[in-house]
Design a protein around this motif. Sequence first.
Motif, mmCIF file in Angstrom:
data_model
loop_
_atom_site.group_PDB
_atom_site.id
_atom_site.type_symbol
_atom_site.label_atom_id
_atom_site.label_comp_id
_atom_site.label_asym_id
_atom_site.label_seq_id
_atom_site.Cartn_x
_atom_site.Cartn_y
_atom_site.Cartn_z
ATOM 1 N N ILE A 265 0.844 -1.197 0.000
ATOM 2 C CA ILE A 265 0.000 0.000 0.000
ATOM 3 C C ILE A 265 0.880 1.248 0.000
ATOM 4 O O ILE A 265 0.651 2.194 -0.762
ATOM 5 N N THR A 266 1.894 1.252 0.860
ATOM 6 C CA THR A 266 2.796 2.405 0.936
ATOM 7 C C THR A 266 3.573 2.581 -0.355
ATOM 8 O O THR A 266 3.714 3.700 -0.862
ATOM 9 N N TYR A 272 2.275 6.866 -6.717
ATOM 10 C CA TYR A 272 1.273 7.838 -7.165
ATOM 11 C C TYR A 272 1.688 9.262 -6.800
ATOM 12 O O TYR A 272 1.501 10.202 -7.590
ATOM 13 N N VAL A 273 2.242 9.436 -5.608
ATOM 14 C CA VAL A 273 2.684 10.764 -5.186
ATOM 15 C C VAL A 273 3.807 11.263 -6.100
ATOM 16 O O VAL A 273 3.804 12.426 -6.527
ATOM 17 N N LYS A 276 2.367 12.271 -9.436
ATOM 18 C CA LYS A 276 1.594 13.511 -9.357
ATOM 19 C C LYS A 276 2.517 14.725 -9.244
ATOM 20 O O LYS A 276 2.304 15.746 -9.914
ATOM 21 N N LEU A 277 3.538 14.612 -8.412
ATOM 22 C CA LEU A 277 4.460 15.733 -8.224
ATOM 23 C C LEU A 277 5.269 16.023 -9.483
ATOM 24 O O LEU A 277 5.660 17.171 -9.724
ATOM 25 N N SER A 278 5.519 15.003 -10.289
ATOM 26 C CA SER A 278 6.293 15.190 -11.513
ATOM 27 C C SER A 278 5.418 15.574 -12.696
ATOM 28 O O SER A 278 5.924 15.760 -13.807
ATOM 29 N N GLY A 279 4.118 15.672 -12.469
ATOM 30 C CA GLY A 279 3.213 16.073 -13.528
ATOM 31 C C GLY A 279 2.772 14.957 -14.444
ATOM 32 O O GLY A 279 2.128 15.213 -15.467
ATOM 33 N N TRP A 300 -2.471 7.090 0.394
ATOM 34 C CA TRP A 300 -2.074 5.707 0.656
ATOM 35 C C TRP A 300 -0.795 5.560 1.474
ATOM 36 O O TRP A 300 -0.709 4.658 2.314
ATOM 37 N N PRO A 301 0.232 6.391 1.272
ATOM 38 C CA PRO A 301 1.408 6.253 2.158
ATOM 39 C C PRO A 301 1.049 6.460 3.629
ATOM 40 O O PRO A 301 1.582 5.767 4.500
ATOM 41 N N LEU A 302 0.140 7.399 3.898
ATOM 42 C CA LEU A 302 -0.324 7.606 5.266
ATOM 43 C C LEU A 302 -1.068 6.386 5.774
ATOM 44 O O LEU A 302 -0.906 5.970 6.929
ATOM 45 N N TRP A 303 -1.877 5.783 4.919
ATOM 46 C CA TRP A 303 -2.605 4.567 5.253
ATOM 47 C C TRP A 303 -1.631 3.438 5.617
ATOM 48 O O TRP A 303 -1.767 2.785 6.660
ATOM 49 N N GLY A 304 -0.641 3.210 4.750
ATOM 50 C CA GLY A 304 0.305 2.131 5.003
ATOM 51 C C GLY A 304 1.105 2.344 6.268
ATOM 52 O O GLY A 304 1.298 1.411 7.065
#
Length: 324
Positions: A265-266, A272-273, A276-279, A300-304
Amino acid sequence: MVVPVLIAGVWSVSYLALGLLWALGGPGYPFDAGRAGVGNTLLDPVPAAVGGGVLAVSALVAAGVAVLAVRGSLSRAPAVVAVVVGVGLAVVLPDVRIMMTAGYLPVMLVAVLVGQAEFSLIASMLTWPSVNLLILTAVGVSLMVLGIRALLGGHGRPFSVAGALRIGRYATAVAVAVPVVYAVTRFGWFLGVPVGISDEFLAYIAEITPIGAGLGALALIGAGLTVGLVRPWGEIWPRWVPFLRGRPIPARLPTCSALAVSLPITSAGLMYVRKKLSGEQVGPAGAGDELGAWLPEMLWPLWGAALAVAALAYLSRRRQLAHG
């Protein structure tokens, strides 16, 4: 202790040789290295010479950790290095393929057994790049286990039962909230409600909303099981479980299960992060302008992380209760 040392030792020898081979331009490099592929790991954009060198250095670290662990002299500094490298290999480096393989493979195996799918479908999933990520995850976990054991090693003062329960409740709340948010969006889309997206985008993705609803259902099941980490039914088998009802649940079973889920999950969330940050595009075409189509995955990183903390707090509390 034997299994993590064995995994780290065998991997260090094999991947030291392979890493050097790939750094020198040899065949079989498992990352994309700038070619047109599906990889989204940290090593996919870099040349094979760099990626092979990173793996070779990681193998040297794993070898040193394995030797020190066998000698019983894994002190604090190398233990910290082991944890850092382990997190890098098992969590930071991989991408969503770990979660996809772990999630789809059991389903595919059942489908093959009941005659609904061909074994070749499973073989197509187990490509060398995907298998390589599974290997790196196993090694990373082994290094983390060795490092954490050495760091704790009876020196740290454990949390009290009440403290472990309090931390576990906070972490569990986060580990439940994130998948519930994800499930709400996917169930809404399946029912024709544009949660976090426009009506036009919902019409565009209408054909794949059942898949999202299925993933949302899995997320809700996971959230429900996570609650057991802070509830009595997470410690004693419920009455409806045949043969085991009323017996204590082994503390390692929920702990290891939760930790095993938290890693992919993490990893997927970090991927994904990064995208997203790289466009880069996250989700179907046009999803970048639809908040509900990408924001849940950013959590999801927070979830993991929360799931891992909740699992460790559960284990700490169960062990202290067992030892009075």
